[in-house]
Every structure is written in structure tokens, then in C-alpha cells.
Scaffold this motif. Sequence first.
Motif, PDB file in Angstrom:
ATOM      1  N   UNK A 100     -10.421   2.929  15.903  1.00 39.41           N
ATOM      2  CA  UNK A 100      -9.374   3.641  15.139  1.00 39.41           C
ATOM      3  C   UNK A 100      -8.147   3.870  16.017  1.00 39.41           C
ATOM      4  N   UNK A 101      -8.395   4.240  17.257  1.00 36.81           N
ATOM      5  CA  UNK A 101      -7.296   4.482  18.195  1.00 36.81           C
ATOM      6  C   UNK A 101      -6.471   3.214  18.425  1.00 36.81           C
ATOM      7  N   UNK A 102      -7.163   2.100  18.600  1.00 37.62           N
ATOM      8  CA  UNK A 102      -6.473   0.810  18.794  1.00 37.62           C
ATOM      9  C   UNK A 102      -5.604   0.492  17.582  1.00 37.62           C
ATOM     10  N   UNK A 103      -6.165   0.653  16.387  1.00 38.90           N
ATOM     11  CA  UNK A 103      -5.415   0.321  15.164  1.00 38.90           C
ATOM     12  C   UNK A 103      -4.194   1.226  15.027  1.00 38.90           C
ATOM     13  N   UNK A 104      -4.382   2.501  15.347  1.00 41.25           N
ATOM     14  CA  UNK A 104      -3.248   3.432  15.247  1.00 41.25           C
ATOM     15  C   UNK A 104      -2.161   3.097  16.260  1.00 41.25           C
ATOM     16  N   UNK A 105      -2.578   2.808  17.476  1.00 40.42           N
ATOM     17  CA  UNK A 105      -1.608   2.471  18.536  1.00 40.42           C
ATOM     18  C   UNK A 105      -0.774   1.254  18.169  1.00 40.42           C
ATOM     19  N   UNK A 109      -2.091  -0.175   9.238  1.00 39.89           N
ATOM     20  CA  UNK A 109      -2.489   0.820   8.253  1.00 39.89           C
ATOM     21  C   UNK A 109      -4.008   0.891   8.109  1.00 39.89           C
ATOM     22  N   UNK A 110      -4.521   2.101   7.898  1.00 39.36           N
ATOM     23  CA  UNK A 110      -5.976   2.325   7.851  1.00 39.36           C
ATOM     24  C   UNK A 110      -6.346   3.056   6.561  1.00 39.36           C
ATOM     25  N   UNK A 111      -7.361   2.532   5.853  1.00 37.68           N
ATOM     26  CA  UNK A 111      -7.823   3.185   4.615  1.00 37.68           C
ATOM     27  C   UNK A 111      -9.326   3.382   4.672  1.00 37.68           C
ATOM     28  N   UNK A 131      -7.080  10.524  10.558  1.00 34.69           N
ATOM     29  CA  UNK A 131      -6.893   9.158  11.061  1.00 34.69           C
ATOM     30  C   UNK A 131      -6.640   8.137   9.950  1.00 34.69           C
ATOM     31  N   UNK A 132      -6.836   8.558   8.711  1.00 40.81           N
ATOM     32  CA  UNK A 132      -6.717   7.610   7.603  1.00 40.81           C
ATOM     33  C   UNK A 132      -5.405   7.805   6.841  1.00 40.81           C
ATOM     34  N   UNK A 133      -4.699   6.691   6.617  1.00 40.92           N
ATOM     35  CA  UNK A 133      -3.453   6.742   5.847  1.00 40.92           C
ATOM     36  C   UNK A 133      -3.756   6.884   4.363  1.00 40.92           C
ATOM     37  N   UNK A 134      -4.862   6.309   3.936  1.00 43.23           N
ATOM     38  CA  UNK A 134      -5.225   6.277   2.516  1.00 43.23           C
ATOM     39  C   UNK A 134      -6.722   6.529   2.384  1.00 43.23           C
ATOM     40  N   UNK A 135      -7.090   7.333   1.383  1.00 41.61           N
ATOM     41  CA  UNK A 135      -8.521   7.560   1.102  1.00 41.61           C
ATOM     42  C   UNK A 135      -8.818   7.116  -0.318  1.00 41.61           C
ATOM     43  N   UNK A 136      -9.740   6.184  -0.469  1.00 42.30           N
ATOM     44  CA  UNK A 136     -10.229   5.838  -1.807  1.00 42.30           C
ATOM     45  C   UNK A 136     -11.743   6.055  -1.771  1.00 42.30           C
TER      46      UNK A 136
END
Length: 215
Positions: A100-105, A109-111, A131-136
Motif C-alpha cells: 500500500x505504501x509503495x502504491x501511495x508513494x 489510485x487504490x480501491x 489508505x483507500x481512495x475508493x471503497x466498494x
Amino acid sequence: MRKKGFIFDLDGVIVDTAKYHYIAWKTLADQLGFAFTKRQNELLKGVSRTRSLEILLAIGNIEASEAQKAYWMEAKNMEYLRYIEKMTEDEILPDVPKILQFLKEHQYPIALGSASKNASHILHKVGLLEDFDVLVDGTHVSKAKPDPEVFLLGAKELGLEPSDCVVFEDALAGVQAAKTAGMIAIGIGDHESLREADYVFNDFTEIEARFLSTL
Ligand code: B16
Ligand code: MG
């Protein structure tokens, strides 16, 4: 190459809540007087609460009214939540925070794309909600995996084409949902049962973060 978005399943990918689902469904099976094994619990992974109860009742050869089913699902969820209340960040599966840290850096976008109606509560308990931009989750969709609805909605909310999304899934139904949605599927778990995925890893410790940038 266009930038990808990453969609995470919850149970079996970020945390192992299957063990708590199992205890709670087993309590119901015990009350109804039939055996429910851990092996049978595999059938419930990734599928909705309603579908889980249908599978459980089929195992016990039990028929019931809709009202009775709703009562049992509520009772099961109440017991399940007793275990969820005790969850902490210690229950996050290995190397999930690192990925998650790698993706954010790198501003990917993270869902979240989960069948669970308890998803946001669980993420809050383990400290990952932010840590999540979108929650479904199960409160947003009506069709259970392997229907692609949950992931297509995730892509839409991320503002991405489905073909620009990568899904992490531990359940065959979820891998099938991702593939039907036209996404790249990364299976987390058993290679044999997840062979329909584009890539399979036993867990996140096997994934080099840099590999995600090559997708
Ligand atoms: P709830 P996932 C799924 O989570 C579980 O794998 C599945 O076993 C469960 O029945 C489903 O959530 C619904 O959960 O009762 O909390 O709404 O793997 O899609 O993150
Ligand atoms: Mg899962």
C-alpha cells in the motif's frame, strides 16, 4: 502505458476474517444440529452473506422461510462482529502495508472491492481505512462475485477503464469477477485453485513492489 489502479479484496487479501466467519457460521450449524467443517467453509469465501447462508443450509439439508433466514443472518453477523471488535493492526496480512505504501508513494489510485457489508468497519479497526481512495463493498452492490459488479463499480469510482485496473483476490469467484470485468487478476493464495488469474502469489511477501509498476 497508462497508469493502473489497484483494487483489493478484503477477506483473505488484507486480513484473514475467514476464521471469524467460520466460527460464527459453525455456531449456527451447531444450533441447527449439523456438522460444518473448515473444508466446507472454503465454499463461503468471497461469496455474499446471503449466498453463504444458502450454501450452509444446503449442507445441513435445511429449508427455511425468508424471515427465518434474515434472522439467522443477523444472529451470525452479531457473533461475527464480536470477533471483529477485537481486531487490531496486528491482523493485517504480511507485507500488505508495504505494498500500500509503495502504491501511495507512486500515486497509484487504490480501491477496495469486497463482498463484505462490514468492510469499512474492519478497515477502520485495523487502521487502513485512510489508505483507500475508493471503497466498494457489500453495501453498494447487489450482485455477488463472480459477477463483476463490485470491480466495475470500483473502476468507475476511480475514474479508470476496467482494463487499467489490477485486482488482488484470494477467491476463485473473485478472480473470475475480475477477469469478466476485463481486469488483470492477481491471485493471492493457492496456485492450483486460482489458476484462472494472470499471476498467482502465495502472499504479498512474494510480490516485488516494482513488479506492480510493470503491469
Ligand atoms: P459480510 P471479501 C467476503 O469478503 C468473505 O470472503 C465472505 O466469506 C463473506 O461471506 C462476505 O465477505 C460477506 O461478508 O457478512 O461481512 O457482509 O473476500 O469479498 O472481502
Ligand atoms: Mg476474499
